[in-house]
Design an enzyme around this catalytic site. Structure first.
Site, PDB file in Angstrom:
ATOM      1  CG  ASP A  99      -0.294  -0.506   2.490  1.00 17.97           C
ATOM      2  OD1 ASP A  99       0.949  -0.505   2.563  1.00 17.97           O
ATOM      3  OD2 ASP A  99      -1.013  -0.908   3.406  1.00 17.97           O
ATOM      4  CG  HIS A 171      -5.761  -2.122   8.961  1.00 19.10           C
ATOM      5  ND1 HIS A 171      -5.872  -0.750   9.102  1.00 19.10           N
ATOM      6  CD2 HIS A 171      -4.448  -2.390   9.227  1.00 19.10           C
ATOM      7  CE1 HIS A 171      -4.705  -0.242   9.428  1.00 19.10           C
ATOM      8  NE2 HIS A 171      -3.826  -1.211   9.505  1.00 19.10           N
TER       9      HIS A 171
HETATM   10  C1  F6R Z   1       1.485  -1.189   6.162  1.00 18.11           C
HETATM   11  C2  F6R Z   1       0.211  -1.879   6.324  1.00 18.11           C
HETATM   12  C3  F6R Z   1      -0.557  -1.859   7.610  1.00 18.11           C
HETATM   13  C4  F6R Z   1       0.318  -2.088   8.846  1.00 18.11           C
HETATM   14  C5  F6R Z   1      -0.523  -2.055  10.113  1.00 18.11           C
HETATM   15  C6  F6R Z   1       0.303  -2.216  11.372  1.00 18.11           C
HETATM   16  O1  F6R Z   1       2.024  -1.402   4.895  1.00 18.11           O
HETATM   17  O2  F6R Z   1      -0.228  -2.449   5.383  1.00 18.11           O
HETATM   18  O3  F6R Z   1      -1.553  -2.856   7.560  1.00 18.11           O
HETATM   19  O4  F6R Z   1       0.968  -3.328   8.728  1.00 18.11           O
HETATM   20  O5  F6R Z   1      -1.235  -0.859  10.183  1.00 18.11           O
HETATM   21  O6  F6R Z   1       1.148  -1.124  11.509  1.00 18.11           O
HETATM   22  P1  F6R Z   1       2.190  -1.065  12.716  1.00 18.11           P
HETATM   23  O7  F6R Z   1       3.162  -2.153  12.497  1.00 18.11           O
HETATM   24  O8  F6R Z   1       2.824   0.295  12.572  1.00 18.11           O
HETATM   25  O9  F6R Z   1       1.393  -1.223  13.966  1.00 18.11           O
END
Ligand code: F6R
Length: 296
Positions: A99, A171
């Site tokens: 993304d 998500h």
């Molecule tokens: C990022 C993505 C998101 C993150 C998720 C967790 O490319 O696709 O789904 O993996 O928001 O983010 P963190 O690791 O910062 O808690």
């Protein structure tokens, strides 16, 4: 950088052909879901990197689906170490990021382009032409752009290993609650929870994007192997819902229960709300004994 800056047209590969051509390749063990419980963040990062490195060693031209976010930083650090110290070779690897924020140029410090450059690409030998990250500055025909991203994944032979983090709302990618399980790469409106969670990375007064381009749930589920990384108690509730709760679009990560080769690489804190922790440990022991290839 691959199609990052391109505006490739929809071309001659239709969506149906793409769907038909991508069938699950179930491993020799018949496919299953594993939960790797690690004692802390460092250990989970090393484990995730070990599995990715194993995939690259056994298939030097592997296609990797990559995620950003704070959870993945340790894994990238370890992959960089394996490249620099042990010569892990990424020269033939092809990458597709999940993304990118809509409206952010690749050079914007909070863009996922920048994250990937800083944490991974500038330290390893992935060829620039093999790197694909959605272009957040695309204006106009989003559908055509997203179809081209899907087509590029198809033409690369599909994703061999997909790395995922998980949002507090469950998500994966930016597939927010209620995303269709059949969704493909598209424009997605971010929930206020996701905006709040990520606002801290933007400067005071700086506008936080409200939309993103993200691979869909359907795109993710077609990866041959999936690793989901989660750390910390803030993720414990959603991790338990994803692994042990009902399969529901309200927690999009729960769709992974439908995938034949998914591994949750988590630490104790993120796994604290799982009811079946003891069982997952026994499954790990038995897997190591009877089907060790599943762990590589
Ligand atoms: C990022 C993505 C998101 C993150 C998720 C967790 O490319 O696709 O789904 O993996 O928001 O983010 P963190 O690791 O910062 O808690």
């Amino acid at each position: 950088m691959g199609i990052v800056h391109g505006r490739a047209g929809a071309g001659n590969v239709g969506r149906r052909e793409i769907l038909e051509a991508r069938e699950y390749e179930i491993g020799e063990d018949g496919g299953n879901m594993l939960v790797l419980l690690n004692s802390n963040y460092e250990e989970l990062s090393r484990e995730a990197a070990r599995i990715v490195a194993g995939a690259v060693r056994s298939k030097p031209n592997a296609t990797l689906g990559l995620a950003t976010g704070s959870t993945t930083v340790g894994m990238y650090k370890e992959l960089v170490r394996l490249h620099q110290v042990e010569g892990l070779d990424f020269s033939r690897v092809v990458t597709f990021n999940l993304d990118e924020y809509l409206g952010l140029a690749p050079k914007h410090p909070q863009s996922f382009h920048c994250f990937m450059t800083e944490n991974f690409f500038s330290h390893v030998n992935v060829a620039a032409r093999n790197i694909h990250i959605p272009d957040g500055t695309i204006g106009g025909d989003y559908e055509e752009y997203c179809a081209a991203y899907e087509r590029a994944i198809y033409e690369a032979g599909g994703i061999d290993v997909q790395i995922l983090g998980i949002g507090r709302n469950g998500h994966i990618g930016f597939n927010e609650p209620t995303s269709s399980f059949g969704s493909r790469t598209r424009l997605k409106v971010l929930t206020s929870e996701t905006i709040e969670d990520n606002r801290k990375f933007f400067g005071p007064g700086e506008e936080m994007p409200e939309c993103a381009i993200t691979m869909g749930i359907g795109t993710i589920l077609e990866a041959k192997k999936i690793l989901l990384l989660a750390t910390g108690e803030a993720k414990a509730e959603t991790v338990a819902e994803a692994i042990e709760g009902p399969i529901t679009a309200s927690v999009t990560a729960s769709c992974l229960q439908l995938h034949p080769d998914v591994t949750f690489v988590i630490d104790e804190a993120a796994g604290a709300r799982l009811k079946q922790r003891g069982y997952y440990r026994r499954v790990m022991e038995m897997t190591a004994r009877f089907t060790p290839n599943r762990l590589s």
